[in-house]
Design an enzyme around this catalytic site. Structure first.
Site, PDB file in Angstrom:
ATOM      1  N   HIS A  34       3.771   0.838  11.131  1.00  0.00           N
ATOM      2  CA  HIS A  34       2.544   0.043  10.952  1.00  0.00           C
ATOM      3  C   HIS A  34       2.866  -1.442  10.971  1.00  0.00           C
ATOM      4  CE1 HIS A  34       3.974   0.298   6.803  1.00  0.00           C
ATOM      5  NE2 HIS A  34       3.089  -0.600   6.407  1.00  0.00           N
ATOM      6  N   HIS A  47       2.535  -4.107   8.972  1.00  0.00           N
ATOM      7  CA  HIS A  47       2.904  -5.010   7.872  1.00  0.00           C
ATOM      8  C   HIS A  47       4.266  -5.661   8.134  1.00  0.00           C
ATOM      9  CE1 HIS A  47      -0.031  -2.993   4.824  1.00  0.00           C
ATOM     10  NE2 HIS A  47      -0.604  -3.978   5.500  1.00  0.00           N
ATOM     11  N   ASP A  63       6.737  -6.360   6.327  1.00  0.00           N
ATOM     12  CA  ASP A  63       7.946  -5.737   5.769  1.00  0.00           C
ATOM     13  C   ASP A  63       8.340  -4.474   6.544  1.00  0.00           C
ATOM     14  OD1 ASP A  63       5.591  -4.557   4.530  1.00  0.00           O
ATOM     15  OD2 ASP A  63       6.970  -3.485   3.197  1.00  0.00           O
ATOM     16  N   HIS A  64       7.700  -4.233   7.691  1.00  0.00           N
ATOM     17  CA  HIS A  64       8.106  -3.130   8.574  1.00  0.00           C
ATOM     18  C   HIS A  64       8.438  -3.597   9.990  1.00  0.00           C
ATOM     19  CE1 HIS A  64       7.125   0.010   5.604  1.00  0.00           C
ATOM     20  NE2 HIS A  64       6.461  -1.014   5.113  1.00  0.00           N
ATOM     21  N   HIS A 102      -3.496   3.314   4.422  1.00  0.00           N
ATOM     22  CA  HIS A 102      -2.718   2.126   4.027  1.00  0.00           C
ATOM     23  C   HIS A 102      -3.068   0.984   4.992  1.00  0.00           C
ATOM     24  CE1 HIS A 102       0.664  -0.148   2.452  1.00  0.00           C
ATOM     25  NE2 HIS A 102       1.158  -0.285   3.659  1.00  0.00           N
ATOM     26  N   ASP A 119       4.617   4.009   5.048  1.00  0.00           N
ATOM     27  CA  ASP A 119       3.950   3.702   3.778  1.00  0.00           C
ATOM     28  C   ASP A 119       2.772   4.635   3.540  1.00  0.00           C
ATOM     29  OD1 ASP A 119       5.789   1.716   3.423  1.00  0.00           O
ATOM     30  OD2 ASP A 119       4.378   0.044   3.492  1.00  0.00           O
ATOM     31  N   HIS A 166       9.554   3.040   1.068  1.00  0.00           N
ATOM     32  CA  HIS A 166       9.865   2.165  -0.077  1.00  0.00           C
ATOM     33  C   HIS A 166      10.476   2.943  -1.233  1.00  0.00           C
ATOM     34  CE1 HIS A 166       7.818  -1.675   0.975  1.00  0.00           C
ATOM     35  NE2 HIS A 166       7.023  -0.896   1.704  1.00  0.00           N
TER      36      HIS A 166
HETATM   37 FE    FE Z   1       5.672  -1.565   3.250  1.00  0.00          FE
HETATM   38 ZN    ZN Z   2       2.837  -1.452   4.407  1.00  0.00          ZN
END
Ligand code: FE
Ligand code: ZN
Length: 268
Positions: free
Chosen positions: A69, A71, A73-74, A127, A146, A184
């Site tokens: 996805h 975001h 942090d990915h 999410h 996530d 995570h």
């Molecule tokens: Fe994440």
């Molecule tokens: Zn995420």
């Protein structure tokens, strides 16, 4: 080198070697090597540094990047990692406008081949609306991003509880032995919360004890399995009478129970 290697935990599944790479504060990237052809994928790229260091320690050459996805942090490591060579970047066609440039845009519900391995793309909105997960039925592994965590699930940033429940239900229908690699290390806080909505679940208590011991020893809690999540994840346990009663919704549909469990987690 020995030091770097000792922090890399490896799972073997058929011809695949899967290494969890802790990134940023609490993210996991996963390096996946197909021993039959030398293909090496990373599933999500929270940053490039930790992933490059792991590749170097393992002596592996990256060939593919799978994105779950959009975001940061990915995906923040994608551009740097793709500059390392001729690397294919795979992600959801439906979310292509907000992902790094894809070389292979896949449709939710589609299956494709990664070398000799079949990969089924599951649509798991909730999410984010474009979130997908990757399931490899043979050897039986799932990269859940996530959407599904150990004893938890992703926050509903974009989608509805109904959408999230639809995706989670499809994952819960996979074989119990399916090994799940999640995005995570939230397991300690997920465990605390799980006990509040499923206090009489003996399997949950056993697991929480195990998880605490693992984390105190400096270990990590990935991967999990679908069977273990069905037994102990309070979100998947929205189908159980115990959790429904505990959140004051006896006889309600699992989808309604799920929404209430998610709401309580958000406020916990
Ligand atoms: Fe994440
Ligand atoms: Zn995420």
């Amino acid at each position: 080198m020995a030091n770097a290697l000792s922090t890399l935990e490896t799972t073997e599944a058929g011809a695949l070697k899967i290494v969890s790479v802790p990134c940023l504060k609490d993210n996991f990237a996963y390096l996946v090597r197909d021993e039959s052809n030398g293909n090496v994928a990373v599933v999500d790229a929270p940053e490039s540094e930790a992933i490059e260091a792991a590749l170097q320690a393992l002596g592996w050459t990256l060939t593919h990047i799978f994105i779950t996805h959009h975001h940061n942090d990915h995906i923040d490591g994608v551009e740097r990692l793709r500059s390392l060579g001729n690397i294919s970047v795979i992600g959801s066609a439906a979310d292509a406008t907000r992902l790094p440039i894809l070389t292979q845009a896949v449709m939710p519900g589609e299956s494709f081949r990664w070398g000799g391995i079949e990969v089924d793309v599951f649509d798991t909105p909730g999410h984010t609306v474009g979130h997908i997960v990757y399931h490899m039925p043979e050897p039986g592994v799932l990269f859940s991003g996530d959407t599904l965590f150990a004893m938890g699930c992703g926050r509903l940033f974009e989608g509805t509880a109904q959408q999230m429940w639809g995706g989670l239900s499809a994952l819960a229908a996979l074989p119990d032995e399916t090994v799940v690699f999640f995005g995570h290390e939230y397991t300690a806080t997920n465990a605390d919360f799980a006990l509040t909505v499923d206090p009489n679940n003996a399997a949950l208590h056993d697991r929480v004890r195990e998880v605490i011991a693992t984390l105190q020893a400096g270990g990590r809690t990935t991967p999990t399995t679908i069977g273990l999540e069905k037994a102990t994840n309070p979100f998947l346990r929205a189908v159980s009478e115990d959790v429904a009663r505990e959140v004051g919704l006896p006889d309600a549909d699992p989808e309604i129970v799920f929404a209430e469990v998610r709401r309580r987690k958000d406020n916990s």
